[in-house]
Design a protein around this motif. Structure first.
Motif, PDB file in Angstrom:
ATOM      1  N   SER A  84      66.769   0.289  29.925  1.00 29.79           N
ATOM      2  CA  SER A  84      68.147  -0.143  29.709  1.00 29.79           C
ATOM      3  C   SER A  84      69.095   1.041  29.587  1.00 29.79           C
ATOM      4  N   LEU A 108      64.625  -6.682  23.428  1.00 27.38           N
ATOM      5  CA  LEU A 108      64.102  -5.715  24.390  1.00 27.38           C
ATOM      6  C   LEU A 108      62.748  -5.185  23.939  1.00 27.38           C
ATOM      7  N   THR A 109      61.819  -5.068  24.858  1.00 25.79           N
ATOM      8  CA  THR A 109      60.569  -4.368  24.597  1.00 25.79           C
ATOM      9  C   THR A 109      60.837  -2.872  24.646  1.00 25.79           C
ATOM     10  N   ASP A 110      59.840  -2.081  24.294  1.00 24.00           N
ATOM     11  CA  ASP A 110      60.023  -0.630  24.378  1.00 24.00           C
ATOM     12  C   ASP A 110      60.321  -0.210  25.817  1.00 24.00           C
ATOM     13  N   ALA A 111      59.594  -0.802  26.774  1.00 27.51           N
ATOM     14  CA  ALA A 111      59.846  -0.476  28.177  1.00 27.51           C
ATOM     15  C   ALA A 111      61.252  -0.908  28.582  1.00 27.51           C
ATOM     16  N   GLU A 135      71.555  -8.169  24.693  1.00 31.22           N
ATOM     17  CA  GLU A 135      70.344  -8.793  24.148  1.00 31.22           C
ATOM     18  C   GLU A 135      70.584 -10.280  23.923  1.00 31.22           C
ATOM     19  N   ARG A 193      61.091  -9.597  24.866  1.00 34.09           N
ATOM     20  CA  ARG A 193      60.232 -10.514  24.109  1.00 34.09           C
ATOM     21  C   ARG A 193      61.062 -11.755  23.823  1.00 34.09           C
ATOM     22  N   ARG A 244      63.859  -1.205  26.613  1.00 33.31           N
ATOM     23  CA  ARG A 244      64.857  -0.354  25.967  1.00 33.31           C
ATOM     24  C   ARG A 244      64.991   0.988  26.705  1.00 33.31           C
ATOM     25  N   ARG A 245      63.843   1.574  27.123  1.00 32.07           N
ATOM     26  CA  ARG A 245      63.900   2.836  27.855  1.00 32.07           C
ATOM     27  C   ARG A 245      64.632   2.652  29.178  1.00 32.07           C
TER      28      ARG A 245
END
Length: 303
Positions: free
Chosen positions: A69, A61-64, A20, A53, A66-67
């Protein structure tokens, strides 16, 4: 059909997501921070969703992101494990190709020393007078005879090849205890078809008659020719360096002072792109050191 984004961008995303931090990812990957940011932007445009972001002085990381990653990191871990097994297998075996002569008169006598110095590396020795094809043969390094100039290979000249007639003391005794240049025209020669014979004779001032070579024993390597000479079967054209112990211990006799050469040498060769492989570097260093122990200057000529 797989729809995988450019792997260069995926690799950058995995490192940036893990840290990150674009700057830390750039250091890990050997890139600039701007290059990391550019690759991430390309990936986001390709996917049509933001993965990070941009907040003040940091990225999150955005939610997308993070998934993605978590799965991408597992995929890279699997790739690393797959190639690690290959790397371990390759690092544990050194395959050497060389001629029958070099193997039988020098390398096979000493190779155990390399194995003892590098017990974690298994050694396989392949002997053939044919040139190995690194692109198709399972070989790490080769020691070959020639004049150099093999395209795409790192080359180091180890020693020059010279030659002169030799025979056994018993053969010499059976022919009066002395052999002259004129006598060579009548004595049995070992491998008289070898082009070294007319070359040496011409340099010695002996007229070589035209036509096919004389009859005689024809052997396929100097290693066999030297042993045939020690057995008293005739006069062989040999390289003194390879037979210096047999000369010193009286199994062979060098008949004349003259040494000839055709510009050939023995060379250590391996693909240019493998110059930094550890097992190859260690073998190269050991080989040069062993040649130096023989009080023979290992002329390292890199081309």
């Amino acid at each position: 059909m797989r729809h995988i984004p450019p792997l260069a961008a995926v690799r950058v995303f995995e490192a940036a997501a893990r840290h990150e931090n674009f700057t830390t990812a750039a250091v890990e990957l050997g890139m600039t921070q701007a290059a990391v940011s550019y690759q991430v932007k390309l990936l986001e445009e390709r996917l049509g969703v933001p993965l990070f972001r941009r907040e003040r002085r940091r990225v999150v990381l955005t939610d997308a992101g993070r998934r993605a990653s978590a799965q991408v990191t597992r995929a890279f871990d699997a790739l690393d494990s797959a190639f690690a097994a290959i790397r371990t297998e390759d690092a544990g075996l050194l395959t050497i190709s060389t001629s029958n002569t070099f193997a039988n008169t020098w390398l096979a006598w000493r190779l155990g020393g390399f194995q003892m110095a590098q017990p974690e590396v298994a050694v396989r020795l392949l002997t053939s007078d044919a040139l190995v094809d690194f692109a198709s043969d399972d070989v790490d390094v080769a020691i070959r005879a020639g004049r150099g100039g093999w395209e795409g290979l790192h080359q180091e000249q180890l020693l020059p090849i010279d030659f002169t007639p030799m025979c056994s003391p018993d053969f010499l005794s059976r022919h009066g205890g002395a052999i002259t240049l004129d006598d060579l025209a009548h004595l049995p020669l070992i491998s008289p078809h070898d082009p070294w014979w007319p070359h040496w004779l011409a340099e010695a001032g002996v007229a070589v008659p035209p036509g096919p070579p004389r009859g005689g024993i024809r052997l396929d390597s100097q290693a066999h020719e030297g042993h045939a000479a020690m057995a008293g079967q005739g006069v062989a054209m040999l390289t003194p360096y390879f037979w210096r112990n047999d000369l010193a211990e009286g199994r062979l006799v060098q008949l004349f002072d003259q040494l000839s050469t055709r510009g050939y040498g023995y060379w250590l060769v391996y693909p240019e792109h493998r110059r930094t492989v550890a097992k190859i570097r260690r073998f190269r260093d050991w080989l040069i050191a062993e040649l130096a122990k023989d009080s023979f200057p290992a002329t390292v000529v890199v081309r």
